[in-house]
Design an enzyme around this catalytic site. Structure first.
Site, PDB file in Angstrom:
ATOM      1  N   HIS A 132       0.870  -1.187   0.000  1.00  0.00           N
ATOM      2  CA  HIS A 132       0.000   0.000   0.000  1.00  0.00           C
ATOM      3  C   HIS A 132       0.907   1.236   0.000  1.00  0.00           C
ATOM      4  CE1 HIS A 132      -2.650   3.007   1.956  1.00  0.00           C
ATOM      5  NE2 HIS A 132      -3.670   2.262   1.575  1.00  0.00           N
ATOM      6  N   ASP A 209       3.207  -4.416   8.038  1.00  0.00           N
ATOM      7  CA  ASP A 209       2.001  -3.606   7.864  1.00  0.00           C
ATOM      8  C   ASP A 209       0.816  -4.561   8.037  1.00  0.00           C
ATOM      9  OD1 ASP A 209      -0.259  -2.402   6.904  1.00  0.00           O
ATOM     10  OD2 ASP A 209       0.652  -1.605   5.077  1.00  0.00           O
ATOM     11  N   GLN A 212      -4.384  -5.094   7.064  1.00  0.00           N
ATOM     12  CA  GLN A 212      -5.365  -6.062   6.553  1.00  0.00           C
ATOM     13  C   GLN A 212      -5.171  -7.432   7.198  1.00  0.00           C
ATOM     14  OE1 GLN A 212      -7.778  -5.039   4.724  1.00  0.00           O
ATOM     15  NE2 GLN A 212      -7.034  -3.159   3.776  1.00  0.00           N
ATOM     16  N   LYS A 235     -10.362  -0.618  10.460  1.00  0.00           N
ATOM     17  CA  LYS A 235     -10.501  -1.830   9.636  1.00  0.00           C
ATOM     18  C   LYS A 235     -10.858  -3.036  10.501  1.00  0.00           C
ATOM     19  CE  LYS A 235      -7.196  -0.192   6.220  1.00  0.00           C
ATOM     20  NZ  LYS A 235      -8.092   0.430   5.249  1.00  0.00           N
ATOM     21  N   CYS A 373      -4.919   2.651  -3.497  1.00  0.00           N
ATOM     22  CA  CYS A 373      -3.662   3.146  -2.899  1.00  0.00           C
ATOM     23  C   CYS A 373      -2.541   2.130  -3.089  1.00  0.00           C
ATOM     24  CB  CYS A 373      -3.834   3.488  -1.421  1.00  0.00           C
ATOM     25  SG  CYS A 373      -5.094   4.714  -1.105  1.00  0.00           S
TER      26      CYS A 373
HETATM   27  N1  C6P Z   1      -6.231   0.531   2.967  1.00  0.00           N
HETATM   28  C1  C6P Z   1      -8.034   0.095   1.401  1.00  0.00           C
HETATM   29  O1  C6P Z   1      -9.125   0.351   0.888  1.00  0.00           O
HETATM   30  P1  C6P Z   1      -4.912   3.920   7.235  1.00  0.00           P
HETATM   31  O2  C6P Z   1      -5.442   4.776   6.134  1.00  0.00           O
HETATM   32  O3  C6P Z   1      -3.727   4.557   7.912  1.00  0.00           O
HETATM   33  O4  C6P Z   1      -5.944   3.453   8.188  1.00  0.00           O
HETATM   34  O5  C6P Z   1      -4.389   2.567   6.541  1.00  0.00           O
HETATM   35  C2  C6P Z   1      -3.475   2.601   5.477  1.00  0.00           C
HETATM   36  C3  C6P Z   1      -3.216   1.228   4.956  1.00  0.00           C
HETATM   37  C4  C6P Z   1      -1.959   0.679   5.113  1.00  0.00           C
HETATM   38  N2  C6P Z   1      -1.688  -0.571   4.718  1.00  0.00           N
HETATM   39  C5  C6P Z   1      -2.621  -1.353   4.152  1.00  0.00           C
HETATM   40  C6  C6P Z   1      -2.270  -2.753   3.770  1.00  0.00           C
HETATM   41  C7  C6P Z   1      -3.906  -0.862   3.963  1.00  0.00           C
HETATM   42  O6  C6P Z   1      -4.831  -1.639   3.416  1.00  0.00           O
HETATM   43  C8  C6P Z   1      -4.219   0.473   4.341  1.00  0.00           C
HETATM   44  C9  C6P Z   1      -5.569   1.058   4.071  1.00  0.00           C
HETATM   45  C10 C6P Z   1      -7.576   0.912   2.588  1.00  0.00           C
HETATM   46  O7  C6P Z   1      -7.332  -0.821   1.002  1.00  0.00           O
HETATM   47  C11 C6P Z   1      -7.752   2.374   2.348  1.00  0.00           C
HETATM   48  S1  C6P Z   1      -6.670   2.992   1.106  1.00  0.00           S
END
Ligand code: C6P
Length: 415
Positions: A132, A209, A212, A235, A373
Site C-alpha cells: 500500500h 504492515d 489487513q 478496519k 492506494c
Molecule cells: N487501505 C483500502 O481500501 P490507514 O489509512 O492509515 O488506516 O491505513 C493505510 C493502509 C496501510 N496498509 C494497508 C495494507 C492498507 O490496506 C491500508 C488502508 C484501505 O485498502 C484504504 S486505502
C-alpha cells in the site's frame, strides 16, 4: 461480563453477528445493503457505538492530567483499552503498545524515529511490489532524507512476492524490511513467519504492515517475532483515527520521540527536556480518547466472536466468492495467490471499474473501485484500477449472490 462479550456470546452462530451491526440493517436503492468494502473501512458493532456514547455522556475528560473523578475514569478506560490490545496481539508489555491515528502514522513513526537517525548512504530499505502507498511513501521520504537506497522485491502474476528474489535482496546492508501481512489490493497473505526469521538471520529489522491482517486472523507478535507491527482501528470494527504501533521495547526505548508536545515529557525547561517513559514518549498531545476506548470495545467484540472462527468463516466465504465470480463471462480475477484473505480484485470486460462500482451501488452492493492506494500493483497488471470486493465476519452467501447478480446486470447494461 461486559456488554461486548454478552452481545457476541449470545449469538450462537457467526451469521447472527450481522445483527450487531446497525449499518447493515438498511436498504440502498431499494435493495438490502451488501457491504463488501470492509478492506477500506469496517462497519461498527453496536457495542463500539454504545461504548463511545456512554463514555462521551458520563466519563469524558482529559487523560493522565486531572486528579478529578472524570479524568480518572477517562484514564482508566483509555489505559484499559491499551491492556486489551496488548493481550489481543500477545505483546509482552503494555509499554510496547503505542497509540497512533492509524497504520499510516504507525509506519511514518518507525520511518522517522527508527530509520532517520540511524540510516545513511550505503544502507538499504527493502519493501515489496505489493505494498500500500502507506508502506512505500514513508520509506521513499526516508531514503531521500538519509541517502539510503529503496529496494523493491518483485511479485509474480498471481500476486505473490517472489520469495527467492526477496531473499536474494536481503543483504547485510539492508537495515529494515517493511512488508504487508496481507496485501490490500490482492488479498495475498505473505508468509511473514518465514520471512521474518530469514531477515533476522541478517540482523534486518522487520516492520509488518498489519492493516489487513489484524481484522481477519489471530495475531501473536511474540510468535511472529516481528520488530514492529502496525494496524488501524477502523478496519477492525473500531473508530476512524485510531491505530496501533507494536514495537519491541528495546527498539522503542532507543528511538527518539516522533512528535513533541504535552504528555510525552517528564520535565521541560528552555535548556533541557526529558522524555516520558514508554509508550507515552510517542504519544504527544491529547490523544483520541474516545476512539481508543471504542477500539478497546472492538477488540473485546472480536475476541468474543473468536478470531479462529472469523478466519474460518471468511475463508469459506472467499472460496465461495471466487468460485461464483469465476462463472461470470469476461470476468478477470486479479490476485490469485495460493494463500489469500478476504479480498478479491477483478475486472469485468472493458467496463471501467468506477462505472461498475456505480452500477453495483444501484443494486445495493458496496465495493471499492480504483487503484486502492496501490498504484505499483495496478501498473504491474497494466490497469488503472480494479473493482474489489472484501469480506468480514458479517458477510454471508446472500451478499455474494447479490454481488454476482449485480455484475450480471452490469454486463447486460454494457452489452
Ligand atoms: N487501505 C483500502 O481500501 P490507514 O489509512 O492509515 O488506516 O491505513 C493505510 C493502509 C496501510 N496498509 C494497508 C495494507 C492498507 O490496506 C491500508 C488502508 C484501505 O485498502 C484504504 S486505502
Amino acid at each position: 461480563m461486559t456488554h461486548a462479550r454478552k452481545n457476541a456470546e449470545a449469538r450462537t452462530s457467526i451469521a447472527e453477528c450481522r445483527l450487531d451491526f446497525p449499518a447493515l440493517d438498511q436498504d440502498i436503492s431499494g435493495h438490502p445493503i451488501a457491504y463488501l468494502d470492509t478492506a477500506a473501512s469496517a462497519q461498527q458493532p453496536n457495542v463500539v457505538i454504545d461504548t463511545i456514547a456512554e463514555y462521551q455522556r458520563h466519563d469524558h475528560a482529559n487523560v493522565h492530567r486531572g486528579v478529578h473523578t472524570l479524568s480518572h475514569r477517562a484514564t482508566d478506560a483509555y489505559e484499559g483499552a491499551r491492556d486489551r490490545i496488548r493481550s489481543f496481539i500477545n505483546a509482552p508489555s503494555r509499554s510496547e503498545i503505542v497509540f497512533t491515528s492509524g497504520t499510516t502514522e504507525s509506519i511514518n513513526l518507525v520511518a522517522q524515529s527508527f530509520g532517520r537517525p540511524s540510516l545513511g548512504s550505503g544502507d538499504k530499505i527493502l519493501i515489496t511490489h505489493l505494498e500500500h502507498h502507506s508502506n512505500i511513501v514513508p520509506w521513499q521520504l526516508l531514503a531521500e532524507q538519509t541517502g539510503a537506497d529503496l529496494v523493491v522485491a518483485p511479485m509474480n502474476t498471481q500476486g505473490e512476492v517472489v520469495l527467492e528474489q526477496l531473499y536474494e535482496l536481503m543483504t547485510r546492508d539492508v537495515r529494515i524490511l517493511a512488508i504487508a501481512h496481507v496485501a490490500n489490493a490482492l488479498g495475498t497473505i505473505n508468509p511473514i513467519n518465514e520471512i521474518i526469521a530469514r531477515a533476522h538471520e541478517l540482523d534486518i529489522a522487520v516492520l509488518v504492515d498489519g492493516a489487513q491482517g489484524v481484522p481477519h486472523m489471530a495475531i501473536d507478535v511474540q510468535e511472529l517475532d516481528c520488530d514492529f507491527y502496525a494496524f488501524s482501528g477502523h478496519k477492525m470494527f473500531g473508530p476512524t483515527g485510531t491505530g496501533v504501533l507494536f514495537g519491541k521495547e528495546s527498539l522503542l526505548d532507543a528511538m527518539p520521540p516522533y512528535k513533541g508536545g504535552g504528555d510525552m515529557i517528564l520535565e521541560v525547561s528552555f535548556t533541557n527536556t526529558t522524555f516520558n517513559e514508554l509508550p507515552y514518549k510517542f504519544e504527544a498531545g491529547t490523544p483520541n480518547i474516545s476512539g481508543m476506548i471504542g477500539l478497546g470495545a472492538a477488540v473485546e467484540y472480536l475476541e468474543s466472536v473468536g478470531m479462529e472462527r472469523i478466519a474460518r468463516h471468511e475463508d469459506e466465504l472467499l472460496t465461495y466468492m471466487t468460485e461464483r465470480l469465476s462463472t461470470i463471462d469476461e470476468l478477470r480475477l486479479i490476485g490469485t495467490a495460493a494463500q489469500k484473505a478476504s479480498v478479491q480484485s477483478f475486472m469485468l470486460g472493458d467496463i471501467h471499474p468506477h462505472d461498475l462500482g456505480t452500477i453495483l451501488d444501484h443494486q445495493g452492493v458496496a465495493i471499492r473501485t480504483g487503484h486502492h492506494c496501490a498504484m505499483p500493483v495496478m501498473d504491474f497488471y497494466g490497469v488503472a484500477g480494479t473493482a474489489r470486493a472484501s469480506l468480514a465476519l458479517y458477510n454471508n452467501h446472500d451478499d455474494i449472490d447479490q454481488l454476482v447478480a449485480a455484475l450480471e446486470k452490469a454486463r447486460e447494461i454494457f452489452a
